[in-house]
Write an enzyme that holds these catalytic residues in place. Structure first.
Site, short mmCIF file in Angstrom:
data_model
loop_
_atom_site.label_atom_id
_atom_site.label_comp_id
_atom_site.label_asym_id
_atom_site.label_seq_id
_atom_site.Cartn_x
_atom_site.Cartn_y
_atom_site.Cartn_z
N CYS A 171 13.55 -13.99 20.67
CA CYS A 171 12.69 -13.14 21.48
C CYS A 171 12.69 -11.78 20.82
O CYS A 171 13.24 -11.64 19.72
CB CYS A 171 13.14 -13.10 22.95
SG CYS A 171 14.70 -12.28 23.27
N ASP B 133 9.96 -16.73 22.92
CA ASP B 133 8.88 -16.20 23.75
C ASP B 133 7.73 -15.84 22.80
O ASP B 133 7.75 -16.21 21.61
CB ASP B 133 9.35 -15.04 24.65
CG ASP B 133 9.67 -13.76 23.89
OD1 ASP B 133 9.53 -13.73 22.64
OD2 ASP B 133 10.06 -12.77 24.53
N HIS C 169 33.32 -17.88 13.46
CA HIS C 169 34.24 -17.24 14.40
C HIS C 169 33.97 -17.59 15.86
O HIS C 169 34.89 -17.64 16.66
CB HIS C 169 34.19 -15.71 14.25
CG HIS C 169 34.82 -15.22 12.99
ND1 HIS C 169 35.04 -13.87 12.73
CD2 HIS C 169 35.29 -15.88 11.90
CE1 HIS C 169 35.62 -13.73 11.56
NE2 HIS C 169 35.77 -14.93 11.02
N THR D 69 14.15 -8.72 21.14
CA THR D 69 15.46 -8.17 20.76
C THR D 69 16.51 -9.25 20.59
O THR D 69 17.61 -8.97 20.08
CB THR D 69 15.99 -7.23 21.86
OG1 THR D 69 16.20 -8.00 23.05
CG2 THR D 69 15.03 -6.09 22.14
N HIS E 108 40.41 -18.42 16.31
CA HIS E 108 39.07 -18.29 16.89
C HIS E 108 38.88 -19.26 18.06
O HIS E 108 38.21 -18.93 19.04
CB HIS E 108 38.01 -18.49 15.82
CG HIS E 108 38.12 -17.50 14.70
ND1 HIS E 108 37.91 -16.16 14.90
CD2 HIS E 108 38.49 -17.64 13.40
CE1 HIS E 108 38.11 -15.51 13.76
NE2 HIS E 108 38.46 -16.39 12.83
#
Ligand code: RB5
Length: 143
Positions: free
Chosen positions: A65, A8, A98, A67, A133
């Site tokens: 973005c 963004d 993982h 966060t 995993h």
């Protein structure tokens, strides 16, 4: 390897720097936008990139973005996407080793551009570890 990239408005400058880095390393890059610093809505860029990965048009993706959470939430709506949020090199490596993340998501408002490049490098160079995993990843979609 073809890599999709999207952000963004908060990640536009990070995205430009990463595109230069990836092209310099010989990757093909598909830019899904945005290319403007005008305020925009991250799902408008996450969904087209996710669809392209699911269609096999690109092999993996990078998303930014503010966060990282908005991009990760939108991307993970897609069955073929495992988008993992990372904010340092070790987490970027582990999200491949993982979680076999096919999209690396980064929080542009909380990392430097240099860190973003180092994280992309760590994620691209890492290999999925498989084994226990893989069992855990299988349980994500088959609880
Ligand atoms: C934009 O202000 C911000 O909400 C967005 O970049 C992201 O952090 C959302 O999760």
């Amino acid at each position: 390897m073809r890599i999709g990239i999207c952000s963004d408005h908060t990640g536009v400058e990070y995205k430009s720097r990463l595109i230069s880095y990836l092209l310099g390393k010989g990757y093909e890059v598909v830019n899904f936008g945005t290319d403007s610093t005008d305020s925009c809505d991250y799902p408008d860029y996450a969904h087209p990139m996710a669809a392209a990965i699911e269609a096999g048009e690109v092999d993996a993706g990078i998303a930014l973005c503010g966060t990282g959470n908005g991009m990760a939430l939108a991307l993970n709506h897609h069955k073929g996407i495992r988008a993992g949020l990372a904010w340092n090199q070790e987490i970027a490596r582990l999200v491949k080793e993982h979680n076999n993340a096919n999209v690396l998501v980064m929080p542009a408002r909380f990392i430097s551009r240099r860190m973003a490049v180092m994280m992309v490098r760590a994620w691209l160079l890492a290999d999925f570890a498989g084994g226990r995993h893989q069992r855990r990843i299988d349980k994500i979609v088959q609880p």
